[in-house]
Scaffold this active site. Structure first.
Site, PDB file in Angstrom:
ATOM      1  CG  ASP A   9      -2.031  -0.924   1.239  1.00  0.00           C
ATOM      2  OD1 ASP A   9      -2.079  -1.778   0.336  1.00  0.00           O
ATOM      3  OD2 ASP A   9      -2.883  -0.831   2.133  1.00  0.00           O
ATOM      4  CG  HIS A 150       2.465   0.238   4.268  1.00  0.00           C
ATOM      5  ND1 HIS A 150       2.277  -0.648   5.304  1.00  0.00           N
ATOM      6  CD2 HIS A 150       1.298   0.918   4.128  1.00  0.00           C
ATOM      7  CE1 HIS A 150       1.057  -0.519   5.783  1.00  0.00           C
ATOM      8  NE2 HIS A 150       0.438   0.426   5.086  1.00  0.00           N
TER       9      HIS A 150
END
Length: 190
Positions: A9, A150
């Site tokens: 993400d 991430h």
């Protein structure tokens, strides 16, 4: 065959290309949930994501908390990102990861994109230590899991250099979210 879907993400970022290199080294695929406001700057990285057989999902335009927005604001966050991804890659995402994993009926009714959460949270954003991230994920992972990372931290890249070969050794294959859903269907899951 055990499969796992690694997801990333908040990118793309300066670390995304390094993650792609690690994935390629181990013949692994992943899904990247990208922010629309980073698409133009990292258009070459986005195209590399696709060329390497990975998948791109929508993670809103600028990481606003979707569940706190109006229907029009939700639409804007999603559609702006869809348009930018298509403009620079000719690719149309079919997946949405709502920011903070927060979903409500307003979001569900506002988009046709498939909403994707996760089973294992690496907590890479909080731990920022490659050994801790590695241990957290390797001890918690199971067949058919979706893992949240991430692609905005160097420590995430370092943890993947240990995690992916370890999981390969344990018999895991790395697939995109769409591939994971197909495998689940073939195995009789709903």
């Amino acid at each position: 065959m055990k499969v796992v879907a690694l997801t990333f993400d908040d990118g793309p970022s300066k670390y995304t290309s390094s993650i792609l290199d690690v994935l390629e080294e181990y013949d692994a695929r992943a899904t990247f949930f990208v922010l629309g406001n980073k698409v133009e700057v990292y258009k070459d990285t986005l195209n590399k994501i696709i060329l390497n057989g990975n998948e791109i999902g929508n993670h809103t335009y600028n990481h606003k908390w979707l569940s706190k927005l109006s229907v029009n604001e939700i639409k804007s966050q999603i559609e702006k990102t869809q348009d930018l991804i298509y403009k620079y890659t000719n690719y149309t995402p079919t997946l949405l990861r709502p920011t903070y994993g927060s979903i409500n009926n307003k979001i569900k009714k506002t988009t046709d994109l498939k909403i994707v959460l996760w089973d294992v949270d690496s907590l890479d954003w909080k731990l920022k230590n490659s050994t801790k991230i590695y241990n957290r994920v390797k001890d918690d992972i199971d067949d058919l899991d979706i893992v949240l990372f991430h692609d905005t931290y160097k420590t995430t890249v370092e943890s993947l250099k240990k995690l992916i070969p370890y999981l390969k050794e344990k018999g895991f294959q790395f697939v995109t979210i769409s591939e994971l859903y197909e495998i689940k269907k073939l195995r009789g899951y709903k």
